[in-house]
Design a protein around this motif. Structure first.
Motif, mmCIF file in Angstrom:
data_model
loop_
_atom_site.group_PDB
_atom_site.id
_atom_site.type_symbol
_atom_site.label_atom_id
_atom_site.label_comp_id
_atom_site.label_asym_id
_atom_site.label_seq_id
_atom_site.Cartn_x
_atom_site.Cartn_y
_atom_site.Cartn_z
ATOM 1 N N GLU A 198 -10.588 -14.747 12.070
ATOM 2 C CA GLU A 198 -10.838 -14.741 13.517
ATOM 3 C C GLU A 198 -12.285 -15.086 13.842
ATOM 4 O O GLU A 198 -13.001 -14.294 14.466
ATOM 5 C CB GLU A 198 -10.470 -13.380 14.109
ATOM 6 N N TYR A 228 0.889 -1.164 0.000
ATOM 7 C CA TYR A 228 0.000 0.000 0.000
ATOM 8 C C TYR A 228 0.923 1.207 0.000
ATOM 9 O O TYR A 228 1.550 1.477 1.027
ATOM 10 C CB TYR A 228 -0.893 0.020 1.231
ATOM 11 N N ALA A 267 2.335 -4.771 3.102
ATOM 12 C CA ALA A 267 1.507 -5.543 4.046
ATOM 13 C C ALA A 267 1.885 -7.016 3.970
ATOM 14 O O ALA A 267 1.794 -7.743 4.967
ATOM 15 C CB ALA A 267 0.032 -5.355 3.724
ATOM 16 N N THR A 315 -5.232 -10.585 7.556
ATOM 17 C CA THR A 315 -6.467 -10.267 6.837
ATOM 18 C C THR A 315 -6.167 -9.947 5.374
ATOM 19 O O THR A 315 -6.903 -10.364 4.470
ATOM 20 C CB THR A 315 -7.182 -9.076 7.512
ATOM 21 N N THR A 316 -5.072 -9.236 5.141
ATOM 22 C CA THR A 316 -4.708 -8.898 3.764
ATOM 23 C C THR A 316 -4.510 -10.180 2.955
ATOM 24 O O THR A 316 -4.952 -10.274 1.803
ATOM 25 C CB THR A 316 -3.420 -8.040 3.743
ATOM 26 N N HIS A 352 -5.298 -14.986 16.506
ATOM 27 C CA HIS A 352 -4.278 -14.344 17.333
ATOM 28 C C HIS A 352 -3.777 -15.309 18.404
ATOM 29 O O HIS A 352 -2.850 -14.994 19.124
ATOM 30 C CB HIS A 352 -4.935 -13.207 18.148
ATOM 31 N N PRO A 391 0.775 -11.500 15.099
ATOM 32 C CA PRO A 391 0.297 -10.334 15.846
ATOM 33 C C PRO A 391 -0.505 -9.390 14.978
ATOM 34 O O PRO A 391 -0.505 -9.502 13.746
ATOM 35 C CB PRO A 391 1.587 -9.669 16.320
ATOM 36 N N SER A 392 -1.166 -8.463 15.610
ATOM 37 C CA SER A 392 -1.979 -7.482 14.903
ATOM 38 C C SER A 392 -1.127 -6.728 13.881
ATOM 39 O O SER A 392 0.005 -6.346 14.174
ATOM 40 C CB SER A 392 -2.538 -6.514 15.948
ATOM 41 N N GLY A 393 -1.680 -6.590 12.670
ATOM 42 C CA GLY A 393 -0.990 -5.807 11.645
ATOM 43 C C GLY A 393 0.045 -6.583 10.846
ATOM 44 O O GLY A 393 0.744 -6.012 10.016
ATOM 45 N N CYS A 394 0.148 -7.911 11.066
ATOM 46 C CA CYS A 394 1.196 -8.671 10.363
ATOM 47 C C CYS A 394 0.762 -9.085 8.961
ATOM 48 O O CYS A 394 1.552 -9.656 8.211
ATOM 49 C CB CYS A 394 1.618 -9.888 11.171
ATOM 50 N N GLY A 395 -0.494 -8.828 8.590
ATOM 51 C CA GLY A 395 -0.920 -9.097 7.215
ATOM 52 C C GLY A 395 -1.891 -10.256 7.046
ATOM 53 O O GLY A 395 -2.202 -10.654 5.922
HETATM 54 P P1 ATP Z 1 -5.301 -7.648 12.789
HETATM 55 O O1 ATP Z 1 -4.927 -8.916 13.476
HETATM 56 O O2 ATP Z 1 -5.162 -6.451 13.664
HETATM 57 O O3 ATP Z 1 -6.603 -7.732 12.067
HETATM 58 P P2 ATP Z 1 -3.784 -8.266 10.391
HETATM 59 O O4 ATP Z 1 -2.645 -9.184 10.680
HETATM 60 O O5 ATP Z 1 -5.009 -8.873 9.825
HETATM 61 O O6 ATP Z 1 -4.125 -7.409 11.680
HETATM 62 P P3 ATP Z 1 -3.823 -6.553 8.083
HETATM 63 O O7 ATP Z 1 -5.190 -6.000 8.346
HETATM 64 O O8 ATP Z 1 -3.696 -7.534 6.984
HETATM 65 O O9 ATP Z 1 -3.188 -7.144 9.424
HETATM 66 O O10 ATP Z 1 -2.855 -5.312 7.803
HETATM 67 C C1 ATP Z 1 -1.471 -5.484 7.469
HETATM 68 C C2 ATP Z 1 -0.835 -4.133 7.262
HETATM 69 O O11 ATP Z 1 -1.336 -3.541 6.076
HETATM 70 C C3 ATP Z 1 -1.138 -3.139 8.379
HETATM 71 O O12 ATP Z 1 0.007 -2.358 8.609
HETATM 72 C C4 ATP Z 1 -2.257 -2.293 7.821
HETATM 73 O O13 ATP Z 1 -2.229 -0.995 8.349
HETATM 74 C C5 ATP Z 1 -1.920 -2.292 6.327
HETATM 75 N N1 ATP Z 1 -3.134 -2.168 5.489
HETATM 76 C C6 ATP Z 1 -4.113 -3.077 5.371
HETATM 77 N N2 ATP Z 1 -5.072 -2.652 4.508
HETATM 78 C C7 ATP Z 1 -4.669 -1.423 4.068
HETATM 79 C C8 ATP Z 1 -5.214 -0.463 3.155
HETATM 80 N N3 ATP Z 1 -6.367 -0.676 2.516
HETATM 81 N N4 ATP Z 1 -4.516 0.680 2.966
HETATM 82 C C9 ATP Z 1 -3.339 0.903 3.597
HETATM 83 N N5 ATP Z 1 -2.774 0.031 4.465
HETATM 84 C C10 ATP Z 1 -3.423 -1.119 4.704
#
Ligand code: ATP
Length: 379
Positions: free
Chosen positions: A176, A28, A33, A58-59, A209, A52-56
């Motif tokens: 989750e 992004y 991500a 969901t992406t 998580h 952990p949160s933010g590791c990608g």
């Molecule tokens: P959580 O457990 O908190 O849901 P996650 O592991 O699922 O977190 P993601 O939601 O995949 O993490 O996000 C991974 C990284 O990509 C994060 O730093 C997030 O801020 C970034 N990110 C995700 N979607 C977007 C977007 N549409 N635009 C910009 N950054 C994004």
């Protein structure tokens, strides 16, 4: 949960598919991500994505489902490219089921309408028949005409699961799925969901998580950190042979002692341990599993035997199956945490001899993120 609402009959099986991620990257702007994700999932296999949160996490699910496109790399379902430089298959044509953390039920549709929603391509009679069958399977026949807002958390979870599974997706993606449920309900729903996934033979990727949840649900676990897969393996692999301090902390309760590598080994108050793969002069961490420590009463000079350490019990807590003790040990900067099975015979203040099972000790490079303090938990 109503015990009479237990699941019945059997759900129809799907044609399980293989899922392959080849060097998948998603950025992004400047931020990555996901970076170079490689993962192969066998037909019918259940994989948990743990990180952990933010590791990608969901992406990654969004890329597999087709809601997002990878910036580079390929996604293949049954060896056919569904996302990559040559092809992009839209989500509705991928045979992928998605279940969201908040269940995302349509509030204005009844339970049966929610479940039938994913079957729009079928004639009305067949839609209703399939929706009724899956509702019976998840024990919700009596709630077919109810609206989501009138259901308990567990019932809503079952509707969401039924809706995702009823089109018989080849690949099931769950973000989750249990995090909105209280602890007791979570256990039951995990078991029921696992039974349904096994029955339908859907290849499944479940985001969590919680290391314990991942261990309980999966055939294998993929650990994610900062957008990269850092280790993939069975629970046993990850417990016995963690590849890094980060993974070791997830799957075991450990004591950590910093040390410096010299001549391919580290010297600590707990003894000298080999560290053949670490460069001389680098920072290392000695990890001693809490379960790999045994205590004996100090008597007749047994504390002077080779490898024995003298300590004093500073505190203890009986936790049911185990007793957790804090022991002050000569030469150690921190209290040693010990998990002892059953009821512990050493009261506070006892002098003890501490024995460390050497085979259960792990040596790692110090964490590159500088996170070498307390054990990390993901949530
Ligand atoms: P959580 O457990 O908190 O849901 P996650 O592991 O699922 O977190 P993601 O939601 O995949 O993490 O996000 C991974 C990284 O990509 C994060 O730093 C997030 O801020 C970034 N990110 C995700 N979607 C977007 C977007 N549409 N635009 C910009 N950054 C994004």
């Amino acid at each position: 949960m109503d015990p009479s609402s237990g699941m019945r009959a059997r759900a129809a099986a799907t044609f399980a598919a293989s899922l392959k991620l080849e060097n998948v990257t998603r950025t992004y702007g400047e931020a990555a991500a996901l970076t170079g994700i490689n993962l192969e999932i066998a037909p019918g296999e259940i994989i948990c994505l743990l990180g952990p949160s933010g590791c990608g996490k969901t992406t990654l699910l969004r890329v597999i489902s087709g809601i997002e496109r990878p910036t580079s790399g390929r996604v293949l379902i049954n060896d056919s490219e569904v996302a990559g430089p040559n092809r992009f298959v839209p989500p509705e044509n991928r045979s992928v089921g998605l279940m969201f953390q908040d269940f995302a039920l349509f509030p204005h549709l009844s339970v049966i309408e929610n479940v039938a929603f994913g079957l729009k391509s079928l004639p009305s009679v067949e839609r209703t028949k399939a929706a009724r069958a899956i509702l019976e399977r998840v024990g919700l026949t009596a709630f077919a005409n109810a609206y989501p807002s009138t259901l308990s958390g567990g019932q809503q979870q079952r509707v969401a699961l039924a809706r995702a599974i009823v089109p018989r997706p080849a690949v099931m993606l769950m973000d989750e799925p249990f995090s909105g449920l209280d602890v007791q309900l979570r256990d039951t729903m995990q078991e029921e969901t696992l039974a349904l996934l096994r029955e339908t033979r859907a290849t499944s990727l479940i985001v969590t998580h919680h290391p314990e949840e991942a261990m309980r649900l999966s055939d294998r676990i993929a650990v994610l950190r900062d957008g990269r897969v850092v280790q993939v393996g069975t629970t046993q692999n990850l417990y016995e042979a963690p590849a890094s301090l980060f993974v070791a902390r997830l799957f075991s309760e450990i004591n950590e002692m910093p040390a410096r590598v010299s001549g391919g080994q580290i010297s600590t108050a707990a003894g000298v341990f080999p560290a053949p793969d670490l460069p001389d002069g680098s920072s290392a961490v000695l990890c001693i599993r809490e379960r790999a420590i045994t205590l004996e009463a100090a008597k007749n000079g047994n504390g002077t035997a080779p490898g024995a350490l003298l300590g004093r019990v500073q505190d203890l807590k009986f936790l049911g199956d185990i007793t957790r003790l804090d022991v002050a040990v000569q030469g150690f900067d921190h209290l040693l945490k010990v998990r002892s099975p059953g009821i512990n015979p050493f009261p506070k203040g006892s002098e003890v001899v501490v024995k460390i099972e050497r085979e259960a000790v792990l040596v790692f490079q110090a964490d590159a993120n500088g996170d070498n303090g307390e054990n990390n938990r993901l949530s």
